[in-house]
Every structure is written in structure tokens, then in C-alpha cells.
Design a protein around this motif. Structure first.
Motif, short mmCIF file in Angstrom:
data_model
loop_
_atom_site.label_atom_id
_atom_site.label_comp_id
_atom_site.label_asym_id
_atom_site.label_seq_id
_atom_site.Cartn_x
_atom_site.Cartn_y
_atom_site.Cartn_z
N TYR A 10 34.90 41.73 38.41
CA TYR A 10 35.64 41.44 37.19
C TYR A 10 37.16 41.46 37.39
O TYR A 10 37.89 40.95 36.55
CB TYR A 10 35.24 42.42 36.08
CG TYR A 10 33.85 42.12 35.58
CD1 TYR A 10 32.76 42.83 36.06
CD2 TYR A 10 33.62 41.10 34.67
CE1 TYR A 10 31.48 42.54 35.64
CE2 TYR A 10 32.35 40.81 34.23
CZ TYR A 10 31.29 41.52 34.71
OH TYR A 10 30.02 41.23 34.29
N LEU A 11 37.61 42.02 38.48
CA LEU A 11 39.05 42.06 38.76
C LEU A 11 39.44 40.98 39.76
O LEU A 11 40.31 41.18 40.60
CB LEU A 11 39.45 43.45 39.24
CG LEU A 11 39.17 44.58 38.26
CD1 LEU A 11 39.55 45.92 38.85
CD2 LEU A 11 39.88 44.35 36.94
N TRP A 18 35.12 35.99 32.31
CA TRP A 18 34.20 36.95 31.68
C TRP A 18 34.97 38.06 30.97
O TRP A 18 34.56 38.52 29.90
CB TRP A 18 33.23 37.51 32.71
CG TRP A 18 32.34 36.46 33.29
CD1 TRP A 18 32.39 35.94 34.55
CD2 TRP A 18 31.30 35.75 32.61
NE1 TRP A 18 31.44 34.97 34.70
CE2 TRP A 18 30.74 34.82 33.53
CE3 TRP A 18 30.77 35.81 31.33
CZ2 TRP A 18 29.70 33.98 33.19
CZ3 TRP A 18 29.72 34.97 31.00
CH2 TRP A 18 29.20 34.06 31.93
N ILE A 19 36.08 38.50 31.57
CA ILE A 19 36.93 39.51 30.92
C ILE A 19 37.50 38.94 29.63
O ILE A 19 37.51 39.61 28.59
CB ILE A 19 38.07 39.96 31.87
CG1 ILE A 19 37.51 40.72 33.07
CG2 ILE A 19 39.12 40.77 31.13
CD1 ILE A 19 37.01 42.11 32.75
N LEU A 20 37.98 37.70 29.67
CA LEU A 20 38.53 37.07 28.48
C LEU A 20 37.46 36.90 27.40
O LEU A 20 37.72 37.14 26.22
CB LEU A 20 39.16 35.72 28.83
CG LEU A 20 40.42 35.78 29.70
CD1 LEU A 20 40.87 34.38 30.09
CD2 LEU A 20 41.52 36.54 29.00
N LEU A 21 36.25 36.50 27.80
CA LEU A 21 35.16 36.36 26.84
C LEU A 21 34.82 37.72 26.21
O LEU A 21 34.60 37.82 25.00
CB LEU A 21 33.92 35.76 27.51
CG LEU A 21 32.70 35.59 26.60
CD1 LEU A 21 33.01 34.68 25.42
CD2 LEU A 21 31.52 35.06 27.40
N SER A 22 34.80 38.76 27.02
CA SER A 22 34.53 40.10 26.51
C SER A 22 35.61 40.52 25.50
O SER A 22 35.31 41.13 24.47
CB SER A 22 34.45 41.10 27.66
OG SER A 22 34.07 42.35 27.19
N LEU A 115 25.13 51.89 24.47
CA LEU A 115 25.57 50.71 25.21
C LEU A 115 26.02 51.07 26.62
O LEU A 115 25.73 50.36 27.58
CB LEU A 115 26.70 50.00 24.46
CG LEU A 115 26.26 49.24 23.20
CD1 LEU A 115 27.48 48.82 22.39
CD2 LEU A 115 25.40 48.05 23.56
N PHE A 116 26.73 52.18 26.76
CA PHE A 116 27.18 52.62 28.09
C PHE A 116 25.98 52.93 28.98
O PHE A 116 25.93 52.50 30.13
CB PHE A 116 28.10 53.84 27.97
CG PHE A 116 28.71 54.24 29.27
CD1 PHE A 116 29.78 53.53 29.79
CD2 PHE A 116 28.21 55.32 29.99
CE1 PHE A 116 30.35 53.89 31.00
CE2 PHE A 116 28.76 55.68 31.20
CZ PHE A 116 29.84 54.97 31.71
N GLU A 129 25.58 41.28 29.54
CA GLU A 129 26.49 42.35 29.95
C GLU A 129 27.86 42.20 29.28
O GLU A 129 28.40 43.16 28.73
CB GLU A 129 26.65 42.32 31.47
CG GLU A 129 27.55 43.38 32.03
CD GLU A 129 27.61 43.29 33.54
OE1 GLU A 129 28.72 43.11 34.06
OE2 GLU A 129 26.56 43.41 34.19
N VAL A 130 28.39 40.99 29.30
CA VAL A 130 29.70 40.74 28.72
C VAL A 130 29.68 40.95 27.20
O VAL A 130 30.60 41.53 26.63
CB VAL A 130 30.19 39.32 29.10
CG1 VAL A 130 31.42 38.93 28.33
CG2 VAL A 130 30.45 39.25 30.60
N THR A 131 28.61 40.51 26.56
CA THR A 131 28.46 40.72 25.12
C THR A 131 28.37 42.21 24.80
O THR A 131 29.00 42.70 23.86
CB THR A 131 27.21 39.98 24.58
OG1 THR A 131 27.32 38.60 24.91
CG2 THR A 131 27.07 40.15 23.09
N ALA A 132 27.60 42.95 25.59
CA ALA A 132 27.46 44.40 25.39
C ALA A 132 28.80 45.11 25.60
O ALA A 132 29.14 46.03 24.85
CB ALA A 132 26.40 44.97 26.33
#
Length: 177
Positions: A10-11, A18-22, A115-116, A129-132
């Protein structure tokens, strides 16, 4: 490298969308997080009060409907990240008020924990995963803004800003009686 359950770093540039979508999902799911938080207040209020209860999400023109004989649900898309649960003439004991005030942060924290755990224990598809993560962050935001003793952003009902749950709990504990 930072990975959650999937194999995406993610980095990195591959993880940036995916970070932006999250991030976007965190704001899209904010009304749902507000609903969850306020539902946490509603549960003890329902058991401790015999008065009519108003469960409101958003502010401004709302669309009310009854849930059973005691609860009126009001929904407005304007300011839908704000919410409240209240009774018109609630005479709750100090102990019951404390249960009602802590119910929201407790349920928000419970959702965060679930969720965690889900994200750490299972390997869902990337979009799940991104939605969660977005929903987890939205609940974390609701939790933190509720427990920090402060006045929140002003609303039409509270021109000086509604007191957070943390501030109301402190005021309740300081009060006599």
C-alpha cells in the motif's frame, strides 16, 4: 513494506489507488458509522426510558418514520455525519445517563475491533479489504470525535456545537446528585 491481508504494498505506486479509494470510502461510509454510533446510544435509552425517543441522522428537513411505538427515526442527507438520540422529557438517573452516553462510543469501538480482527485474521479480496479499511477508519473517526471532551462542529440544533459524549460524561460526573 506494509501489507494487510492482500499482497499489495500500500505504500507504493501500485497501492496508491487503493489508499485513495479507502480514503473516499471513509467519507462515503460516514453516515453508516454515525448510524452505528447513535444506535449504541439508542439501545440503553430504549431500556431505560418509557418516553418517546427520537433517533436522528443528519440535520435539516428530515424524513421521519416510526419504529415500534417508542422510537421515531429521522433521516436527512444534509449533515448526515451528525446524529443524536434524545427524549423530550427524559428523567434518567445519573447511572442510566452514563450507560446511554457510553453506548455510542462502545458500539463504535466494538465495530472497530471486529473489523480489525477480520482484517488481521482473514485474507479477503482487495476490494473487500479496502472497503473494510474505509469503514474501520470511518468508525475510528466517529469514536475519537465522541470520546474527546470538546464541542463539535456547530449544527442548526446546537449553534455553539454539540458537546461530545466525552464532554457530556465529564459534565455528568462533575454534577451533583
Amino acid at each position: 513494506m506494509y501489507y494487510l491481508a492482500s499482497n499489495i504494498n500500500y505504500l507504493s505506486l501500485d497501492g496508491l489507488p487503493w489508499i485513495l479509494l479507502s480514503w473516499v470510502l471513509m467519507f462515503i461510509t460516514r453516515p453508516l458509522s454515525t448510524f452505528v454510533h447513535e444506535f449504541g446510544h439508542l439501545i440503553p435509552m430504549y431500556f431505560f426510558s418509557s418516553e418517546p425517543i427520537t433517533f436522528q441522522i443528519g440535520e435539516g428537513k428530515s424524513y421521519p418514520f416510526k419504529i415500534g411505538s417508542q422510537v421515531e427515526f429521522r433521516l436527512s442527507w444534509k449533515g448526515s455525519s451528525t446524529g443524536s438520540v434524545y427524549v423530550d422529557d427524559g428523567k434518567l438517573s445519573k447511572r442510566n445517563q452514563l450507560f446511554v452516553l457510553t453506548g455510542g462510543p462502545f458500539l463504535s469501538f466494538l465495530i472497530i475491533s471486529i473489523l480489525f480482527f477480520f482484517l488481521q485474521r482473514f485474507s479477503p479480496m482487495v476490494w473487500v479489504e479496502v472497503t473494510a479499511v474505509g469503514f474501520l477508519c470511518s468508525n475510528l473517526l466517529a469514536f475519537l470525535t465522541s470520546i474527546i471532551p470538546m464541542h463539535l462542529k456547530p449544527t442548526s440544533r446546537f449553534p455553539d456545537g454539540p458537546p461530545s459524549d466525552g464532554l457530556q460524561i465529564l459534565d455528568l460526573l462533575k454534577s451533583k446528585g
